[in-house]
Design a protein around this motif. Structure first.
Motif, PDB file in Angstrom:
ATOM      1  N   THR A 178       0.834  -1.203   0.000  1.00  0.00           N
ATOM      2  CA  THR A 178       0.000   0.000   0.000  1.00  0.00           C
ATOM      3  C   THR A 178       0.868   1.252   0.000  1.00  0.00           C
ATOM      4  O   THR A 178       0.631   2.181  -0.779  1.00  0.00           O
ATOM      5  N   ILE A 222       2.590   1.751  -3.450  1.00  0.00           N
ATOM      6  CA  ILE A 222       1.660   2.234  -4.477  1.00  0.00           C
ATOM      7  C   ILE A 222       1.323   3.697  -4.238  1.00  0.00           C
ATOM      8  O   ILE A 222       1.335   4.515  -5.157  1.00  0.00           O
ATOM      9  N   LYS A 223       1.022   4.052  -2.994  1.00  0.00           N
ATOM     10  CA  LYS A 223       0.685   5.440  -2.660  1.00  0.00           C
ATOM     11  C   LYS A 223       1.857   6.360  -3.007  1.00  0.00           C
ATOM     12  O   LYS A 223       1.663   7.436  -3.572  1.00  0.00           O
ATOM     13  N   VAL A 226      -6.004   3.744  -1.231  1.00  0.00           N
ATOM     14  CA  VAL A 226      -5.338   2.503  -1.611  1.00  0.00           C
ATOM     15  C   VAL A 226      -5.472   1.542  -0.431  1.00  0.00           C
ATOM     16  O   VAL A 226      -5.073   1.862   0.677  1.00  0.00           O
ATOM     17  N   THR A 260      -4.944  -2.638   0.665  1.00  0.00           N
ATOM     18  CA  THR A 260      -4.412  -3.949   0.300  1.00  0.00           C
ATOM     19  C   THR A 260      -4.818  -4.952   1.373  1.00  0.00           C
ATOM     20  O   THR A 260      -4.652  -4.696   2.565  1.00  0.00           O
ATOM     21  N   VAL A 316      -5.182  -5.500  -4.128  1.00  0.00           N
ATOM     22  CA  VAL A 316      -5.196  -4.047  -3.975  1.00  0.00           C
ATOM     23  C   VAL A 316      -6.492  -3.486  -4.542  1.00  0.00           C
ATOM     24  O   VAL A 316      -6.935  -3.881  -5.622  1.00  0.00           O
ATOM     25  N   LEU A 350      -8.204   0.296  -5.417  1.00  0.00           N
ATOM     26  CA  LEU A 350      -8.128   1.754  -5.519  1.00  0.00           C
ATOM     27  C   LEU A 350      -9.560   2.258  -5.515  1.00  0.00           C
ATOM     28  O   LEU A 350     -10.386   1.802  -6.293  1.00  0.00           O
ATOM     29  N   SER A 398       0.061   1.355 -10.439  1.00  0.00           N
ATOM     30  CA  SER A 398       0.015   0.485  -9.267  1.00  0.00           C
ATOM     31  C   SER A 398       0.806  -0.797  -9.474  1.00  0.00           C
ATOM     32  O   SER A 398       1.206  -1.450  -8.509  1.00  0.00           O
ATOM     33  N   VAL A 435      -5.084  -4.979  -9.513  1.00  0.00           N
ATOM     34  CA  VAL A 435      -5.849  -3.985  -8.767  1.00  0.00           C
ATOM     35  C   VAL A 435      -7.344  -4.179  -9.056  1.00  0.00           C
ATOM     36  O   VAL A 435      -7.729  -4.499 -10.176  1.00  0.00           O
TER      37      VAL A 435
END
Length: 87
Positions: free
Chosen positions: A29, A32-33, A49, A51, A56, A58, A75, A79
């Motif tokens: 997380t 990705i962020k 975000v 997980t 994951v 979004l 990402s 997702v």
């Protein structure tokens, strides 16, 4: 949340996930962020975000379908997009 503090999709003290799984999810997380924050085309502060066990999600509003697609592409992992295009 009764019985524990929430972390991502987990309720600490209630989930049977190992600390390794939870740590991996939190790390994913954050990664990705961090990637989304660096991108100038996306308003990442409106995107949540989450997980859970490697999956994951979004979630949140974006201005165009191109932004939604870009967020998913950045990402890098599989997702589940739940992004809503608003104008």
């Amino acid at each position: 949340m009764v019985g524990g503090t929430g972390v991502g999709g987990y309720a600490l003290g209630k989930n049977k996930g190992t600390i390794d799984i939870i740590t991996d999810d939190v790390t994913m997380t954050a990664s990705i962020k961090s990637t989304l924050i660096k991108d100038r085309e996306i308003d990442v502060f409106n995107i949540k975000v989450d997980t859970y066990r490697g999956f994951v999600t979004l979630d949140g509003p974006v201005k165009t379908s191109a932004q939604a697609t870009r967020a998913v592409q950045l990402s890098i992992v599989k997702v589940t997009p739940k992004l809503l295009i608003i104008k």
